[in-house]
Motif scaffolding. Structure first.
Motif, PDB file in Angstrom:
ATOM      1  N   VAL A 286     -20.435 -23.011 -28.773  1.00  0.00           N
ATOM      2  CA  VAL A 286     -19.886 -21.976 -29.666  1.00  0.00           C
ATOM      3  C   VAL A 286     -20.069 -20.600 -29.049  1.00  0.00           C
ATOM      4  CG1 VAL A 286     -20.208 -20.863 -31.913  1.00  0.00           C
ATOM      5  CG2 VAL A 286     -20.088 -23.344 -31.770  1.00  0.00           C
ATOM      6  N   THR A 287     -21.233 -20.366 -28.447  1.00  0.00           N
ATOM      7  CA  THR A 287     -21.485 -19.080 -27.794  1.00  0.00           C
ATOM      8  C   THR A 287     -20.519 -18.858 -26.642  1.00  0.00           C
ATOM      9  OG1 THR A 287     -23.815 -19.227 -28.391  1.00  0.00           O
ATOM     10  CG2 THR A 287     -23.238 -17.674 -26.658  1.00  0.00           C
ATOM     11  N   LEU A 288     -20.308 -19.887 -25.834  1.00  0.00           N
ATOM     12  CA  LEU A 288     -19.377 -19.765 -24.718  1.00  0.00           C
ATOM     13  C   LEU A 288     -17.957 -19.498 -25.213  1.00  0.00           C
ATOM     14  CD1 LEU A 288     -19.119 -19.887 -21.651  1.00  0.00           C
ATOM     15  CD2 LEU A 288     -18.714 -22.339 -21.866  1.00  0.00           C
ATOM     16  N   PHE A 289     -17.554 -20.177 -26.287  1.00  0.00           N
ATOM     17  CA  PHE A 289     -16.224 -19.938 -26.858  1.00  0.00           C
ATOM     18  C   PHE A 289     -16.098 -18.503 -27.359  1.00  0.00           C
ATOM     19  CE2 PHE A 289     -13.321 -19.831 -30.481  1.00  0.00           C
ATOM     20  CZ  PHE A 289     -12.154 -20.254 -29.864  1.00  0.00           C
ATOM     21  N   LEU A 290     -17.132 -18.004 -28.044  1.00  0.00           N
ATOM     22  CA  LEU A 290     -17.092 -16.632 -28.543  1.00  0.00           C
ATOM     23  C   LEU A 290     -17.094 -15.620 -27.401  1.00  0.00           C
ATOM     24  CD1 LEU A 290     -19.462 -16.928 -31.632  1.00  0.00           C
ATOM     25  CD2 LEU A 290     -16.958 -16.787 -31.607  1.00  0.00           C
ATOM     26  N   LEU A 291     -17.789 -15.923 -26.322  1.00  0.00           N
ATOM     27  CA  LEU A 291     -17.746 -15.039 -25.155  1.00  0.00           C
ATOM     28  C   LEU A 291     -16.344 -15.007 -24.554  1.00  0.00           C
ATOM     29  CD1 LEU A 291     -21.112 -15.829 -23.358  1.00  0.00           C
ATOM     30  CD2 LEU A 291     -20.411 -13.636 -24.307  1.00  0.00           C
ATOM     31  N   MET A 292     -15.682 -16.171 -24.537  1.00  0.00           N
ATOM     32  CA  MET A 292     -14.316 -16.224 -24.026  1.00  0.00           C
ATOM     33  C   MET A 292     -13.377 -15.388 -24.907  1.00  0.00           C
ATOM     34  SD  MET A 292     -11.734 -19.460 -23.764  1.00  0.00           S
ATOM     35  CE  MET A 292     -11.642 -19.503 -25.541  1.00  0.00           C
ATOM     36  N   VAL A 293     -13.518 -15.533 -26.220  1.00  0.00           N
ATOM     37  CA  VAL A 293     -12.675 -14.762 -27.145  1.00  0.00           C
ATOM     38  C   VAL A 293     -12.953 -13.274 -26.993  1.00  0.00           C
ATOM     39  CG1 VAL A 293     -12.256 -14.300 -29.600  1.00  0.00           C
ATOM     40  CG2 VAL A 293     -12.391 -16.655 -28.782  1.00  0.00           C
ATOM     41  N   LEU A 294     -14.224 -12.914 -26.891  1.00  0.00           N
ATOM     42  CA  LEU A 294     -14.597 -11.509 -26.717  1.00  0.00           C
ATOM     43  C   LEU A 294     -14.006 -10.942 -25.430  1.00  0.00           C
ATOM     44  CD1 LEU A 294     -16.302  -9.000 -27.493  1.00  0.00           C
ATOM     45  CD2 LEU A 294     -18.172 -10.035 -26.198  1.00  0.00           C
ATOM     46  N   THR A 295     -14.099 -11.680 -24.346  1.00  0.00           N
ATOM     47  CA  THR A 295     -13.556 -11.209 -23.067  1.00  0.00           C
ATOM     48  C   THR A 295     -12.042 -11.064 -23.140  1.00  0.00           C
ATOM     49  OG1 THR A 295     -15.379 -12.271 -21.896  1.00  0.00           O
ATOM     50  CG2 THR A 295     -13.441 -11.690 -20.594  1.00  0.00           C
ATOM     51  N   CYS A 296     -11.367 -12.029 -23.749  1.00  0.00           N
ATOM     52  CA  CYS A 296      -9.910 -11.941 -23.899  1.00  0.00           C
ATOM     53  C   CYS A 296      -9.512 -10.742 -24.752  1.00  0.00           C
ATOM     54  CB  CYS A 296      -9.350 -13.221 -24.498  1.00  0.00           C
ATOM     55  SG  CYS A 296      -9.393 -14.622 -23.371  1.00  0.00           S
ATOM     56  N   ALA A 297     -10.218 -10.551 -25.854  1.00  0.00           N
ATOM     57  CA  ALA A 297      -9.914  -9.415 -26.739  1.00  0.00           C
ATOM     58  C   ALA A 297     -10.187  -8.096 -26.023  1.00  0.00           C
ATOM     59  CB  ALA A 297     -10.731  -9.512 -28.016  1.00  0.00           C
ATOM     60  N   ASP A 298     -11.254  -8.050 -25.250  1.00  0.00           N
ATOM     61  CA  ASP A 298     -11.600  -6.827 -24.529  1.00  0.00           C
ATOM     62  C   ASP A 298     -10.544  -6.496 -23.479  1.00  0.00           C
ATOM     63  OD1 ASP A 298     -13.397  -4.664 -23.984  1.00  0.00           O
ATOM     64  OD2 ASP A 298     -14.063  -5.743 -22.194  1.00  0.00           O
ATOM     65  N   VAL A 299     -10.136  -7.501 -22.707  1.00  0.00           N
ATOM     66  CA  VAL A 299      -9.116  -7.272 -21.674  1.00  0.00           C
ATOM     67  C   VAL A 299      -7.773  -6.944 -22.312  1.00  0.00           C
ATOM     68  CG1 VAL A 299      -7.806  -8.402 -19.823  1.00  0.00           C
ATOM     69  CG2 VAL A 299     -10.285  -8.646 -19.932  1.00  0.00           C
ATOM     70  N   PHE A 300      -7.394  -7.682 -23.349  1.00  0.00           N
ATOM     71  CA  PHE A 300      -6.127  -7.430 -24.044  1.00  0.00           C
ATOM     72  C   PHE A 300      -6.111  -6.009 -24.612  1.00  0.00           C
ATOM     73  CE2 PHE A 300      -3.226  -7.663 -27.662  1.00  0.00           C
ATOM     74  CZ  PHE A 300      -2.107  -8.244 -27.069  1.00  0.00           C
ATOM     75  N   GLY A 301      -7.200  -5.636 -25.275  1.00  0.00           N
ATOM     76  CA  GLY A 301      -7.269  -4.289 -25.843  1.00  0.00           C
ATOM     77  C   GLY A 301      -7.262  -3.212 -24.782  1.00  0.00           C
ATOM     78  N   ARG A 302      -7.896  -3.478 -23.680  1.00  0.00           N
ATOM     79  CA  ARG A 302      -7.983  -2.490 -22.605  1.00  0.00           C
ATOM     80  C   ARG A 302      -6.610  -2.261 -21.961  1.00  0.00           C
ATOM     81  NH1 ARG A 302     -12.892  -3.735 -19.094  1.00  0.00           N
ATOM     82  NH2 ARG A 302     -13.907  -2.975 -20.965  1.00  0.00           N
ATOM     83  N   TYR A 303      -5.837  -3.323 -21.752  1.00  0.00           N
ATOM     84  CA  TYR A 303      -4.567  -3.178 -21.050  1.00  0.00           C
ATOM     85  C   TYR A 303      -3.396  -2.838 -21.966  1.00  0.00           C
ATOM     86  CZ  TYR A 303      -6.648  -4.700 -16.710  1.00  0.00           C
ATOM     87  OH  TYR A 303      -7.415  -4.770 -15.599  1.00  0.00           O
ATOM     88  N   PHE A 304      -3.436  -3.300 -23.206  1.00  0.00           N
ATOM     89  CA  PHE A 304      -2.290  -3.068 -24.082  1.00  0.00           C
ATOM     90  C   PHE A 304      -2.489  -1.956 -25.093  1.00  0.00           C
ATOM     91  CE2 PHE A 304      -1.658  -7.503 -22.689  1.00  0.00           C
ATOM     92  CZ  PHE A 304      -0.416  -7.345 -22.102  1.00  0.00           C
ATOM     93  N   PHE A 305      -3.725  -1.628 -25.432  1.00  0.00           N
ATOM     94  CA  PHE A 305      -3.977  -0.580 -26.412  1.00  0.00           C
ATOM     95  C   PHE A 305      -4.836   0.559 -25.856  1.00  0.00           C
ATOM     96  CE2 PHE A 305      -3.532  -4.472 -29.073  1.00  0.00           C
ATOM     97  CZ  PHE A 305      -2.322  -4.137 -29.660  1.00  0.00           C
ATOM     98  N   ASP A 306      -5.155   0.491 -24.587  1.00  0.00           N
ATOM     99  CA  ASP A 306      -6.014   1.488 -23.943  1.00  0.00           C
ATOM    100  C   ASP A 306      -7.320   1.704 -24.699  1.00  0.00           C
ATOM    101  OD1 ASP A 306      -4.332   2.004 -21.796  1.00  0.00           O
ATOM    102  OD2 ASP A 306      -3.157   3.467 -22.949  1.00  0.00           O
ATOM    103  N   ASN A 307      -7.841   0.633 -25.258  1.00  0.00           N
ATOM    104  CA  ASN A 307      -9.090   0.727 -26.008  1.00  0.00           C
ATOM    105  C   ASN A 307      -9.811  -0.625 -25.921  1.00  0.00           C
ATOM    106  OD1 ASN A 307     -11.131   1.563 -27.631  1.00  0.00           O
ATOM    107  ND2 ASN A 307      -9.950   1.518 -29.532  1.00  0.00           N
ATOM    108  N   SER A 308     -10.981  -0.628 -25.336  1.00  0.00           N
ATOM    109  CA  SER A 308     -11.720  -1.883 -25.205  1.00  0.00           C
ATOM    110  C   SER A 308     -12.566  -2.125 -26.455  1.00  0.00           C
ATOM    111  CB  SER A 308     -12.616  -1.832 -23.966  1.00  0.00           C
ATOM    112  OG  SER A 308     -13.578  -0.808 -24.104  1.00  0.00           O
TER     113      SER A 308
END
Length: 171
Positions: free
Chosen positions: A30-52
């Motif tokens: 579960v922790t690994l899955f949440l880390l994956m989701v967090l990393t995806c959300a962080d990268v997505f937010g950084r590249y598409f919304f200019d906000n990590s």
């Protein structure tokens, strides 16, 4: 297939160790899955919304600590650590058993005293109300978790050593 039958089919451990291994691996998964989701959300937010994601680094550090220390007892019980067996052919089986038990005792006592020291540091962090920099999460709780899992790993190491000595090393 029932859940209990599934766990029994996929875990070689016996009794409560099987359920402890399942629970710890579930925490790690579960922790690994949440880390994956967090990393995806962080990268997505950084590249598409200019906000990590605020505090992503802190959450990743905490997640890695949870992941590593949840898996340590399971890997220890399964004997998954690196073992160098260069001299095994030259030494007798009785000496190998004694050395195996001695190494299990040394590693478990080291982990126990390491857990004692870490728990002392956790108590000090709790007294001082130390928190993480951005999210202000209590640091002492994570450090207490690391200490407790070090103790669980110490218990797994000594029981693994005795188990191997008594049940798996019969000639």
């Amino acid at each position: 297939m029932s859940f209990s039958a599934w766990v029994t089919a996929h875990y070689e451990e016996k009794g409560p160790v099987k359920w402890l291994a399942f629970a710890l691996e579930l925490v790690a998964a579960v922790t690994l899955f949440l880390l994956m989701v967090l990393t995806c959300a962080d990268v997505f937010g950084r590249y598409f919304f200019d906000n990590s994601v605020d505090g992503a680094t802190e959450l990743t550090e905490i997640g890695i600590a949870i992941l590593v220390f949840a898996e340590m007892p399971v890997i220890t019980w399964r004997g998954g650590h690196v073992v160098v067996d260069i001299l095994d052919r030259m030494l007798g089986s009785v000496l190998l058993k004694v050395l195996g038990l001695l190494s299990a005792f040394l590693m478990s006592s080291s982990l126990y005293f390491l857990g004692e020291r870490i728990y002392f540091l956790a108590a000090r962090s709790m007294r001082r109300d130390e928190v993480t920099e951005y999210l202000e999460l209590p640091v002492g709780l994570i450090i207490q978790y690391i200490a407790v899992m070090s103790w669980v790993t110490a218990g797994a190491m000594i029981t693994y050593g005795v188990y191997r000595l008594l049940f798996l090393s019969r000639d």
